[in-house]
Design a protein around this motif. Structure first.
Motif, PDB file in Angstrom:
ATOM      1  N   GLN A   1    -108.517  49.917   6.601  1.00 52.10           N
ATOM      2  CA  GLN A   1    -108.789  50.457   5.306  1.00 52.10           C
ATOM      3  C   GLN A   1    -109.581  50.999   6.029  1.00 52.10           C
ATOM      4  O   GLN A   1    -110.377  52.111   5.382  1.00 52.10           O
TER       5      GLN A   1
ATOM      6  N   THR B   1    -109.238  52.734  -1.376  1.00 55.51           N
ATOM      7  CA  THR B   1    -108.772  53.795  -1.740  1.00 55.51           C
ATOM      8  C   THR B   1    -108.326  53.872  -3.217  1.00 55.51           C
ATOM      9  O   THR B   1    -108.545  54.229  -4.343  1.00 55.51           O
ATOM     10  N   VAL B   2    -107.351  52.514  -3.386  1.00 53.55           N
ATOM     11  CA  VAL B   2    -106.574  52.553  -4.350  1.00 53.55           C
ATOM     12  C   VAL B   2    -107.035  51.695  -5.501  1.00 53.55           C
ATOM     13  O   VAL B   2    -107.512  52.338  -6.655  1.00 53.55           O
TER      14      VAL B   2
ATOM     15  N   TRP C   1    -100.865  59.797  -3.988  1.00 52.66           N
ATOM     16  CA  TRP C   1     -99.585  58.615  -5.112  1.00 52.66           C
ATOM     17  C   TRP C   1     -99.995  57.604  -5.733  1.00 52.66           C
ATOM     18  O   TRP C   1     -98.866  57.703  -7.041  1.00 52.66           O
ATOM     19  N   LEU C   2    -100.889  57.765  -5.533  1.00 52.23           N
ATOM     20  CA  LEU C   2    -101.711  56.467  -6.353  1.00 52.23           C
ATOM     21  C   LEU C   2    -101.762  57.619  -7.925  1.00 52.23           C
ATOM     22  O   LEU C   2    -101.343  56.212  -9.623  1.00 52.23           O
TER      23      LEU C   2
ATOM     24  N   ILE D   1     -97.121  55.635 -15.235  1.00 54.26           N
ATOM     25  CA  ILE D   1     -97.395  54.268 -16.316  1.00 54.26           C
ATOM     26  C   ILE D   1     -98.369  54.102 -17.458  1.00 54.26           C
ATOM     27  O   ILE D   1     -97.666  54.037 -18.364  1.00 54.26           O
TER      28      ILE D   1
ATOM     29  N   PHE E   1     -95.608  60.976   2.965  1.00 50.55           N
ATOM     30  CA  PHE E   1     -94.870  60.191   2.327  1.00 50.55           C
ATOM     31  C   PHE E   1     -95.405  58.883   2.936  1.00 50.55           C
ATOM     32  O   PHE E   1     -94.157  58.925   4.175  1.00 50.55           O
TER      33      PHE E   1
ATOM     34  N   VAL F   1     -97.754  57.662 -10.068  1.00 56.17           N
ATOM     35  CA  VAL F   1     -97.829  56.421 -10.487  1.00 56.17           C
ATOM     36  C   VAL F   1     -98.825  55.804 -11.181  1.00 56.17           C
ATOM     37  O   VAL F   1     -97.837  55.797 -12.593  1.00 56.17           O
TER      38      VAL F   1
ATOM     39  N   PHE G   1    -100.320  47.315 -13.295  1.00 59.13           N
ATOM     40  CA  PHE G   1    -100.562  48.142 -12.296  1.00 59.13           C
ATOM     41  C   PHE G   1    -100.814  46.459 -10.846  1.00 59.13           C
ATOM     42  O   PHE G   1    -100.315  46.765  -9.930  1.00 59.13           O
TER      43      PHE G   1
ATOM     44  N   VAL H   1    -101.794  52.362   7.050  1.00 63.92           N
ATOM     45  CA  VAL H   1    -100.943  53.304   6.223  1.00 63.92           C
ATOM     46  C   VAL H   1     -99.890  53.579   7.408  1.00 63.92           C
ATOM     47  O   VAL H   1    -100.733  54.602   8.329  1.00 63.92           O
TER      48      VAL H   1
ATOM     49  N   LEU I   1     -92.563  47.109 -12.607  1.00 60.11           N
ATOM     50  CA  LEU I   1     -92.640  47.591 -13.734  1.00 60.11           C
ATOM     51  C   LEU I   1     -92.410  48.054 -15.233  1.00 60.11           C
ATOM     52  O   LEU I   1     -91.975  47.672 -16.530  1.00 60.11           O
ATOM     53  N   TYR I   2     -91.449  49.244 -14.403  1.00 63.97           N
ATOM     54  CA  TYR I   2     -90.852  50.037 -15.390  1.00 63.97           C
ATOM     55  C   TYR I   2     -89.321  48.925 -16.332  1.00 63.97           C
ATOM     56  O   TYR I   2     -88.649  48.673 -17.179  1.00 63.97           O
TER      57      TYR I   2
ATOM     58  N   SER J   1    -104.619  46.424  -1.359  1.00 64.76           N
ATOM     59  CA  SER J   1    -105.816  46.138  -0.568  1.00 64.76           C
ATOM     60  C   SER J   1    -106.477  47.059   0.474  1.00 64.76           C
ATOM     61  O   SER J   1    -106.989  47.051   1.329  1.00 64.76           O
ATOM     62  N   GLN J   2    -106.197  48.469  -0.428  1.00 68.71           N
ATOM     63  CA  GLN J   2    -106.496  49.412   0.222  1.00 68.71           C
ATOM     64  C   GLN J   2    -107.659  49.757  -0.781  1.00 68.71           C
ATOM     65  O   GLN J   2    -107.806  49.950  -2.384  1.00 68.71           O
TER      66      GLN J   2
ATOM     67  N   MET K   1     -96.273  51.953  -4.118  1.00 64.23           N
ATOM     68  CA  MET K   1     -96.611  52.082  -5.614  1.00 64.23           C
ATOM     69  C   MET K   1     -95.475  52.451  -6.377  1.00 64.23           C
ATOM     70  O   MET K   1     -95.698  51.980  -7.614  1.00 64.23           O
ATOM     71  N   PHE K   2     -94.230  52.856  -5.315  1.00 60.54           N
ATOM     72  CA  PHE K   2     -92.780  52.799  -6.352  1.00 60.54           C
ATOM     73  C   PHE K   2     -92.103  51.837  -6.983  1.00 60.54           C
ATOM     74  O   PHE K   2     -92.127  51.695  -8.180  1.00 60.54           O
TER      75      PHE K   2
ATOM     76  N   LEU L   1     -93.800  50.696  -9.569  1.00 61.36           N
ATOM     77  CA  LEU L   1     -93.516  51.535 -10.801  1.00 61.36           C
ATOM     78  C   LEU L   1     -92.220  50.750 -11.925  1.00 61.36           C
ATOM     79  O   LEU L   1     -91.966  51.124 -12.845  1.00 61.36           O
TER      80      LEU L   1
ATOM     81  N   GLN M   1    -108.512  54.023   9.265  1.00 67.34           N
ATOM     82  CA  GLN M   1    -107.985  55.191   7.894  1.00 67.34           C
ATOM     83  C   GLN M   1    -108.434  55.970   7.286  1.00 67.34           C
ATOM     84  O   GLN M   1    -107.719  57.337   7.115  1.00 67.34           O
TER      85      GLN M   1
ATOM     86  N   ILE N   1     -94.661  54.176 -19.353  1.00 68.96           N
ATOM     87  CA  ILE N   1     -95.134  52.403 -20.278  1.00 68.96           C
ATOM     88  C   ILE N   1     -95.917  52.789 -21.422  1.00 68.96           C
ATOM     89  O   ILE N   1     -95.544  52.241 -22.691  1.00 68.96           O
ATOM     90  N   ALA N   2     -97.569  52.380 -20.958  1.00 71.68           N
ATOM     91  CA  ALA N   2     -98.009  52.629 -21.682  1.00 71.68           C
ATOM     92  C   ALA N   2     -98.695  52.855 -23.258  1.00 71.68           C
ATOM     93  O   ALA N   2     -98.686  52.653 -24.231  1.00 71.68           O
TER      94      ALA N   2
ATOM     95  N   SER O   1     -97.770  53.431   2.370  1.00 65.17           N
ATOM     96  CA  SER O   1     -98.594  52.916   0.218  1.00 65.17           C
ATOM     97  C   SER O   1     -98.386  53.199  -0.513  1.00 65.17           C
ATOM     98  O   SER O   1     -97.513  52.601  -1.271  1.00 65.17           O
TER      99      SER O   1
ATOM    100  N   GLN P   1    -103.165  58.844  -0.557  1.00 64.89           N
ATOM    101  CA  GLN P   1    -103.331  57.705  -1.609  1.00 64.89           C
ATOM    102  C   GLN P   1    -103.677  57.578  -2.543  1.00 64.89           C
ATOM    103  O   GLN P   1    -103.062  57.415  -3.585  1.00 64.89           O
ATOM    104  N   PHE P   2    -105.038  58.700  -3.084  1.00 62.61           N
ATOM    105  CA  PHE P   2    -105.467  59.289  -4.070  1.00 62.61           C
ATOM    106  C   PHE P   2    -104.389  59.732  -4.578  1.00 62.61           C
ATOM    107  O   PHE P   2    -103.479  59.438  -6.198  1.00 62.61           O
TER     108      PHE P   2
ATOM    109  N   THR Q   1    -102.509  49.541 -18.306  1.00 71.10           N
ATOM    110  CA  THR Q   1    -101.735  50.055 -17.359  1.00 71.10           C
ATOM    111  C   THR Q   1    -102.380  49.674 -15.742  1.00 71.10           C
ATOM    112  O   THR Q   1    -102.112  49.111 -14.943  1.00 71.10           O
TER     113      THR Q   1
END
Lengths: 161, 259
Positions: free
Chosen positions: A3, B126-127, A17-18, A25, B31, A21, B98, B15, B45-46, B123-124, B38-39, B42, A6, A29-30, B34, A14-15, B94
């Motif tokens: 973590q 960044t997330v 794709w997060l 959501i 891609f 997603v 998530f 990653v 969840l959907y 566990s990241q 995430m997908f 998603l 890298q 969804i929400a 990680s 990461q930012f 959310t």
């Protein structure tokens, strides 16, 4: 620790794709599905409340109708009892009057009959006295030969009765 | 991973790109595993939410579950923020869903299928850091938007004696600024600790079996321990998702209602 080692190479990815997603959501969804689900729950709750209120109203109405029915039946019963009592009283008084009338009529008839009887009796007595006097006159004449007047005989018969 | 029968407990957090993407600001956006997980979160969840969208008057089991979670989040917000917290429901939802789905997905034993390497998104750093940063930004934006400079009164508790105000103010500002980091670190550390623990004991199992002899007892004990830790971790998954959502609502409450 990957973590940290890298971090500098992956953080933008990461930012990126997060955010995609999380954005899907959040907006998909929400903000789109969740309110519909909440609305379903609220609608059901409202439906239940409304149904309960309707049931309560129905029960109240039924109770009201029953109470009305009870008062009306009580009134009707009271009226009927009064009517019956009135009719009874009327019938009783009518009967009484009839009985009285009949009694007076019977009494009158009985008096008349009594009087007639008495008249008949007295007339019969007179006749008997007359016959007895005549018979006494005849008996005395044949037995003693003495002449007895009719008035004397009559007096003697009356005295003997 | 498997050199000399050893398990690197950190490998699971790496990653790795699956296919190259494009460059953004001079950095390669590929891609990664990680992003893939995430997908997956998603998608799950959907599917979960879509299963509860039948909107029947008499709900089935699935619908009850979905409605239960939505009601749970509504209640959380109602209790923490009050009736005017309704506009934050989507964000709290959310966050909670998530994090919950990521945590639970990371605990699922997909590793037994060859070629699939489960990856715990939460566990990241960044997330979790980005999630905490968004929550903290909401607090700041709402606070200054609604109250302007009065928002600074948040840092002076009621009844503070006048000479103490500068000191208390500094302490409160510091604790306020630490919030996003504690929010992000708490989740990140809770996730990483359990996963490392399980992996370490898994390596014990392999080493013990390799050693042969009577050390199979150690292998057995390690497996039992892993089972217990896994159960505990499942609990932690739900608790950490709840804590993240709860603390976010509490922080938003500070901004929304001041005090």
């Amino acid at each position: 620790m990957p973590q940290i080692s890298q971090l500098m190479e992956v953080y933008l990815g990461q930012f990126f794709w997060l955010l995609i997603v999380i954005g899907i959501i959040y907006f998909g969804i929400a903000r789109n599905m969740v309110p519909k689900i909440s609305k379903t729950v609220d609608d059901r709750q409202k439906r239940i409340t409304d149904d309960l209120a309707a049931a309560q109203a129905g029960q109240d109405k039924a109770e009201q109708i029953e109470a009305d029915y009870r008062t009306s039946i009580n009134e009707a019963r009271a009226a009927a009892i009064e009517f019956v009592n009135e009719a009874k009283a009327k019938a009783a008084s009518k009967n009484e009057a009839a009985i009285k009338r009949a009694e007076t009529a019977i009494g009158k008839k009985a008096d008349e009959a009594d009087a007639e009887l008495k008249a008949a009796q007295s007339s019969a007595m007179k006749e008997i006295e007359a016959v007895a006097a005549e018979a006494a006159q005849a008996i005395v004449k044949t037995v003693s030969g003495a002449k007895v007047t009719a008035t004397e005989a009559k007096k003697a018969v009356k005295a003997a009765f | 991973m498997a050199t000399e029968g050893k398990i690197d407990p950190m490998h699971q957090f790496e990653v790795q790109p699956i296919f190259d993407g494009f460059t953004l600001f001079g950095q390669q956006i590929s891609f990664t595993n990680s992003a893939l997980w995430m997908f997956v979160v998603l998608g799950l969840l959907y599917v979960f939410m879509a299963g509860g969208m039948k909107r029947e008057l008499v709900p089935g089991r699935w619908q009850v579950m979905v409605e239960g979670i939505v009601g749970f989040i509504d209640n959380l917000i109602l209790n923490s923020i009050g009736p005017n917290g309704k506009k934050y429901t989507p964000w709290i939802f959310t966050l909670f869903m998530f994090i919950l789905f990521s945590n639970l997905l990371g605990m699922m034993p997909f590793g037994i299928i060859p070629g699939i390497h489960p990856f715990t998104v939460t566990s990241q750093f960044t997330v979790t850091g980005l999630l905490a940063a968004i929550s903290f930004s909401i607090v700041l934006i709402v606070g200054f938007w609604k109250h302007g400079f009065k928002f600074f009164s948040l840092f002076i508790p009621h009844g503070t004696p006048l000479p103490m105000i500068p000191l208390i103010f500094m302490v409160e500002v510091l604790s306020f600024l630490v919030r996003p980091f504690s929010l992000a670190l708490r989740l990140f550390v809770a996730m990483i600790a359990g996963h490392i623990l399980i992996k370490v004991f898994a390596s014990f199992v392999i080493q013990a079996i390799d050693a042969g002899g009577a050390s199979w007892v150690i292998a057995l004990l390690s497996i039992i321990f892993i089972a217990f830790v896994s159960a505990l971790e499942l609990l932690v998954c739900a608790i950490q998702a709840y804590v993240f959502a709860l603390l976010t609502t509490l922080y938003i409450n500070d901004a929304e209602n001041l005090h």
